[in-house]
Design a protein around this motif. Structure first.
Motif, mmCIF file in Angstrom:
data_model
loop_
_atom_site.group_PDB
_atom_site.id
_atom_site.type_symbol
_atom_site.label_atom_id
_atom_site.label_comp_id
_atom_site.label_asym_id
_atom_site.label_seq_id
_atom_site.Cartn_x
_atom_site.Cartn_y
_atom_site.Cartn_z
ATOM 1 N N GLY A 428 106.128 -62.337 23.610
ATOM 2 C CA GLY A 428 107.287 -61.479 23.461
ATOM 3 C C GLY A 428 106.971 -60.029 23.807
ATOM 4 O O GLY A 428 107.806 -59.301 24.325
ATOM 5 N N ALA A 429 105.733 -59.610 23.547
ATOM 6 C CA ALA A 429 105.369 -58.231 23.844
ATOM 7 C C ALA A 429 105.342 -57.960 25.335
ATOM 8 O O ALA A 429 105.502 -56.833 25.768
ATOM 9 N N ARG A 430 105.120 -59.010 26.130
ATOM 10 C CA ARG A 430 105.124 -58.817 27.572
ATOM 11 C C ARG A 430 106.544 -58.605 28.091
ATOM 12 O O ARG A 430 106.758 -57.947 29.092
ATOM 13 N N ARG A 431 107.522 -59.198 27.403
ATOM 14 C CA ARG A 431 108.905 -59.061 27.843
ATOM 15 C C ARG A 431 109.525 -57.756 27.361
ATOM 16 O O ARG A 431 110.476 -57.251 27.929
ATOM 17 N N MET A 432 109.032 -57.221 26.284
ATOM 18 C CA MET A 432 109.578 -55.972 25.742
ATOM 19 C C MET A 432 108.420 -55.073 25.347
ATOM 20 O O MET A 432 107.454 -55.530 24.743
ATOM 21 N N GLN A 433 108.495 -53.831 25.707
ATOM 22 C CA GLN A 433 107.422 -52.909 25.371
ATOM 23 C C GLN A 433 107.233 -52.816 23.862
ATOM 24 O O GLN A 433 108.200 -52.769 23.098
ATOM 25 N N GLY A 434 105.945 -52.796 23.463
ATOM 26 C CA GLY A 434 105.646 -52.786 22.042
ATOM 27 C C GLY A 434 106.243 -51.600 21.318
ATOM 28 O O GLY A 434 106.670 -51.704 20.169
ATOM 29 N N GLY A 435 106.290 -50.433 21.983
ATOM 30 C CA GLY A 435 106.838 -49.250 21.332
ATOM 31 C C GLY A 435 108.302 -49.398 21.005
ATOM 32 O O GLY A 435 108.766 -49.011 19.920
ATOM 33 N N ILE A 436 109.061 -49.978 21.927
ATOM 34 C CA ILE A 436 110.499 -50.169 21.695
ATOM 35 C C ILE A 436 110.727 -51.143 20.549
ATOM 36 O O ILE A 436 111.550 -50.907 19.654
ATOM 37 N N LEU A 437 109.971 -52.235 20.559
ATOM 38 C CA LEU A 437 110.132 -53.227 19.493
ATOM 39 C C LEU A 437 109.723 -52.648 18.144
ATOM 40 O O LEU A 437 110.336 -52.945 17.113
ATOM 41 N N ARG A 438 108.689 -51.812 18.147
ATOM 42 C CA ARG A 438 108.258 -51.181 16.897
ATOM 43 C C ARG A 438 109.359 -50.270 16.349
ATOM 44 O O ARG A 438 109.610 -50.231 15.141
ATOM 45 N N VAL A 439 110.035 -49.555 17.235
ATOM 46 C CA VAL A 439 111.132 -48.682 16.808
ATOM 47 C C VAL A 439 112.277 -49.510 16.235
ATOM 48 O O VAL A 439 112.845 -49.180 15.183
ATOM 49 N N PHE A 440 112.626 -50.598 16.919
ATOM 50 C CA PHE A 440 113.698 -51.461 16.421
ATOM 51 C C PHE A 440 113.354 -52.017 15.037
ATOM 52 O O PHE A 440 114.199 -52.068 14.141
ATOM 53 N N THR A 441 112.108 -52.448 14.874
ATOM 54 C CA THR A 441 111.681 -52.994 13.577
ATOM 55 C C THR A 441 111.783 -51.942 12.481
ATOM 56 O O THR A 441 112.275 -52.210 11.376
ATOM 57 N N ALA A 442 111.308 -50.726 12.778
ATOM 58 C CA ALA A 442 111.346 -49.654 11.784
ATOM 59 C C ALA A 442 112.780 -49.273 11.430
ATOM 60 O O ALA A 442 113.114 -49.074 10.252
ATOM 61 N N VAL A 443 113.638 -49.183 12.453
ATOM 62 C CA VAL A 443 115.042 -48.825 12.195
ATOM 63 C C VAL A 443 115.717 -49.900 11.347
ATOM 64 O O VAL A 443 116.453 -49.596 10.388
ATOM 65 N N ALA A 444 115.469 -51.165 11.677
ATOM 66 C CA ALA A 444 116.063 -52.255 10.888
ATOM 67 C C ALA A 444 115.577 -52.216 9.447
ATOM 68 O O ALA A 444 116.353 -52.417 8.497
ATOM 69 N N MET A 445 114.301 -51.934 9.255
ATOM 70 C CA MET A 445 113.742 -51.880 7.908
ATOM 71 C C MET A 445 114.348 -50.730 7.110
ATOM 72 O O MET A 445 114.699 -50.895 5.921
ATOM 73 N N VAL A 446 114.493 -49.578 7.745
ATOM 74 C CA VAL A 446 115.076 -48.424 7.062
ATOM 75 C C VAL A 446 116.532 -48.700 6.694
ATOM 76 O O VAL A 446 116.971 -48.405 5.565
ATOM 77 N N CYS A 447 117.295 -49.266 7.626
ATOM 78 C CA CYS A 447 118.712 -49.541 7.357
ATOM 79 C C CYS A 447 118.868 -50.557 6.230
ATOM 80 O O CYS A 447 119.706 -50.389 5.327
ATOM 81 N N MET A 448 118.062 -51.623 6.251
ATOM 82 C CA MET A 448 118.170 -52.651 5.216
ATOM 83 C C MET A 448 117.747 -52.096 3.859
ATOM 84 O O MET A 448 118.392 -52.374 2.837
ATOM 85 N N ALA A 449 116.665 -51.307 3.839
ATOM 86 C CA ALA A 449 116.218 -50.720 2.573
ATOM 87 C C ALA A 449 117.235 -49.724 2.041
ATOM 88 O O ALA A 449 117.491 -49.662 0.823
ATOM 89 N N ALA A 450 117.842 -48.956 2.941
ATOM 90 C CA ALA A 450 118.868 -48.002 2.503
ATOM 91 C C ALA A 450 120.068 -48.734 1.924
ATOM 92 O O ALA A 450 120.627 -48.326 0.892
#
Length: 672
Positions: A428-450
């Protein structure tokens, strides 16, 4: 930070387990939700510092599913049940995100599995004691006397640990057994650790069987089957080095587990009886018919979260006296409450997660085969345990409602997070840059925790006061009940459970004053010169008290418009206020909401009886006797017939004459 997130997440799950699994009382989820929100901070730091997980499809599927569930919860016909389900969805989603992006290394994952597994072992020991000796229904005490009245003597022949229901206990035992087997077969650990893991697996399997949960046993067999199939494919198609040893060792472990499980089953007549009872059918056959009719009413988007209970009353069939709060089938209830859209999203999410987890399991072992290394991998062991447990959860969900039990929903969410976040080959990391996926993961975590943090802040205090008020009302302390409801409603004015408790407290206020007065008279002694301590309300005060009760139930009904008990209690308060026509209208509405249960007709009969129309009341009690749940109506018919047809004077005289000699005869016998 990843290890700290693992510890906090594990203790969040344990907190829900300690509080009876978190079932039926919203407050029981407050400690676990708070711990999850706190765990988000170290998980977020770990997610930003480490490589991104390699499953963007899993993250997207879960995000869409949680978003749809949240939208339906916010538009639920029952606002109170809708918001409770919203909280459970947010907490399970956050547990998934922490397991997916916050537990970023194998050590953190092992810490999480070790803590939850250790507590599961303790629960298994408690389950053995419960099965062998009975009792010990709540090893850590009861947090709700209402739940104690329902569950204390309900499962005396089955192990259930800290949970209220053995089926919920079996969910945890299945999870622990499958992870133990997986780690014993695939993890890079020494021989002593493997022996301990096999022993633990056997303990969990026996505890699962002794719970008597048919869904738990089916899930366990299904999970073991998926584990064996995946392992066989890997060994026969990928591995070269150590193939025979892996096959032999794995076969011995699985055979030992199956053999011990079969022995435990064959030596337990209770468990065998429950399995044999499947041929006779049970409440699930009725519930399937209810669900079919509900799905036909709203096939696309469903009837809304929490609607199954009310629709099951409306479509009640057969001799079904008890209310079905849940469908005893999470898949079926999803179809009914969330429609075809929600059901399809749930199926798609499960397939994406399972497929991705199995693929990464194969990838992790393929790399070892290519490098001619030992065919053992901690990541592969965690993945095998996760997809085996997920398969078991999917099977068990056909027979029970564990995804509506907060502790088990959190466990499932964290397990799915491990399934999606544990790396294999980072395709999956080859299909999507790791930095972008890391940002998506962090944003999802922040939104869910909020979202979960806001939910807990908004409802935590009121849910706490609600439980305190209910316990005080159960103990007969009306003043404490009123104080707790006032404090809770000040924080959240539109809390249906608090409003209903407030209505019940005001309704019982007058009788509580009389009880207090009688108690004071008893303490004062029997001296006639003592001033009576009984407090009597003036007519105006009395009307004001019962009007307060009616007002509280009216507000509660606006939030839960299909709750029949609120209608009945509102009608009783209106009778006391002097509004019989309004009371009658509400009682007729109860019959509309539950036309095939005696509760509706008996409540209307009580109203008629209080108005003095005994023949009409008797007729309505007779109607109540024709439908399920008629025990109360039958007793009322008997007492009312005696009241309407008292014995004549001659019969009383004959009875007195016949009975008059008996005491003399007894005295004569005593003298002799």
């Amino acid at each position: 930070m990843s290890i700290l997130a693992a510890i906090l997440t594990a203790f969040a799950i344990i907190a829900a387990q300690v509080l009876h699994g978190g079932l039926m009382v919203p407050f029981f989820s407050v400690p676990s939700d708070t711990l999850l929100v706190v765990a988000t901070l170290p998980a977020l730091i770990a997610a930003c510092r480490n490589p991104a997980p390699s499953a963007p499809g899993a993250l997207a599927a879960v995000a869409v599913l949680i978003g749809y569930v949240a939208w339906r919860c916010l538009h639920a016909p029952d606002q109170f049940l809708g918001r409770v389900e919203l909280g459970q969805a947010l907490s399970a989603g956050l547990a998934f995100l922490i397991g997916y992006g916050g537990l970023t290394n194998t050590r953190a994952r092992f810490v999480f599995l070790g803590i939850v597994g250790a507590v599961a072992f303790g629960q298994a020991v408690v389950g053995f004691v419960q099965f062998a000796h009975g009792g010990l229904a709540a090893p850590l005490g009861w947090f709700s006397p209402d739940l104690r009245a329902i569950y204390e003597t309900r499962f005396v022949t089955r192990g259930h640990g800290l949970f209220l229901n053995p089926n919920q206990f079996a969910w945890l035992m299945t999870w622990a057994a499958l992870f133990s087997v997986s780690l014993a077969c695939w993890a890079r650990v020494n021989v002593i650790a493997r022996v301990v893991l096999v022993y633990l697996a056997l303990v969990f399997i026996v505890a699962d069987i002794l719970s008597g949960s048919r869904g738990g046993m089916a899930g366990l067999l299904g999970g073991l089957g998926v584990f064996c199939l995946a392992g066989f494919v890997v060994v026969t198609t990928m591995l070269r080095r150590g193939r025979a040893l892996i096959l032999l060792g794995g076969a011995l472990v699985v055979a030992l587990c199956v053999g011990v499980g079969a022995f435990a089953y064959s030596s337990n007549w209770v468990v065998q009886g429950r399995v044999d009872a499947l041929q006779l059918g049970d409440i699930r056959s009725f519930l399937f018919e209810h669900a079919r009719r509900q799905f036909e009413a709203a096939p696309l988007l469903g009837m809304g979260p929490g609607s199954f209970l009310y629709a099951a009353r409306l479509y009640r069939t057969g001799n079904q006296a008890n209310d079905a709060v849940f469908a005893h089938d999470d898949w079926l209830q999803t179809l009914v409450e969330y429609g075809f859209v929600g059901f399809a999203l749930a199926i798609l999410t499960a397939l994406v997660l399972l497929g991705g987890g199995v693929q990464r399991f194969f990838s992790a072992l393929r790399r070892l085969a290519l490098t001619n290394d030992r065919p053992l991998s901690n990541s592969a062991a965690i993945l095998a345990g996760a997809f085996s447990a997920t398969a078991a959860f999917c099977i068990h969900s056909f027979t029970d409602f564990n995804m509506h039990v907060p502790a088990n929903a959190l466990l499932a969410g964290a397990t799915l997070g491990l399934l999606a976040g544990t790396p294999g080959e980072p395709a999956g990391a080859r299909r999507m840059q790791g930095g972008i996926l890391r940002v998506f993961t962090a944003v999802a975590m922040v939104c869910m925790a909020a979202g979960l943090g806001l939910y807990t802040w908004q409802h935590g205090v009121s849910d706490t006061q609600s439980l305190r008020a209910q316990n005080s009302l159960h103990d007969g302390d009306i003043r404490a009940t009123l104080a707790a409801t006032e404090a809770g409603l000040k924080w959240e004015p539109n809390h249906a459970a608090l409003l209903a408790t407030l209505g019940r407290a005001w309704y019982a206020y007058e009788s509580s004053l009389q009880f207090e007065g009688e108690a004071k008279n008893g303490k004062a002694g029997s001296d006639e010169s003592q001033e009576a301590a009984i407090v009597e309300l003036t007519p105006e005060q009395r009307r004001k008290v019962y009007q307060s009760s009616a007002d509280a139930f009216t507000k509660a009904l606006k939030l839960q418009p299909m709750e029949r008990s609120y209608e009945v209690e509102l009608a009783r308060a209106l009778d006391e206020v002097g509004e019989p026509q309004q009371a009658k209208a509400h009682l007729i509405d109860v019959i509309r909401l539950d036309p095939a249960h005696a509760y509706a007709y008996a409540s209307y009969a009580d109203h008629i009886y209080e108005k003095g129309d005994l023949p009409a009341a008797l007729h309505m009690y007779f109607i109540a006797c024709q439908v399920p749940g008629s025990d109360y109506a039958i007793s009322q018919v008997q007492s009312l017939q005696e009241e309407m047809n008292p014995p004549s004077a001659d019969e009383n005289a004959d009875s007195g004459a016949d009975g008059g000699d008996a005491p003399d005869a007894e005295k004569k016998g005593d003298k002799e």
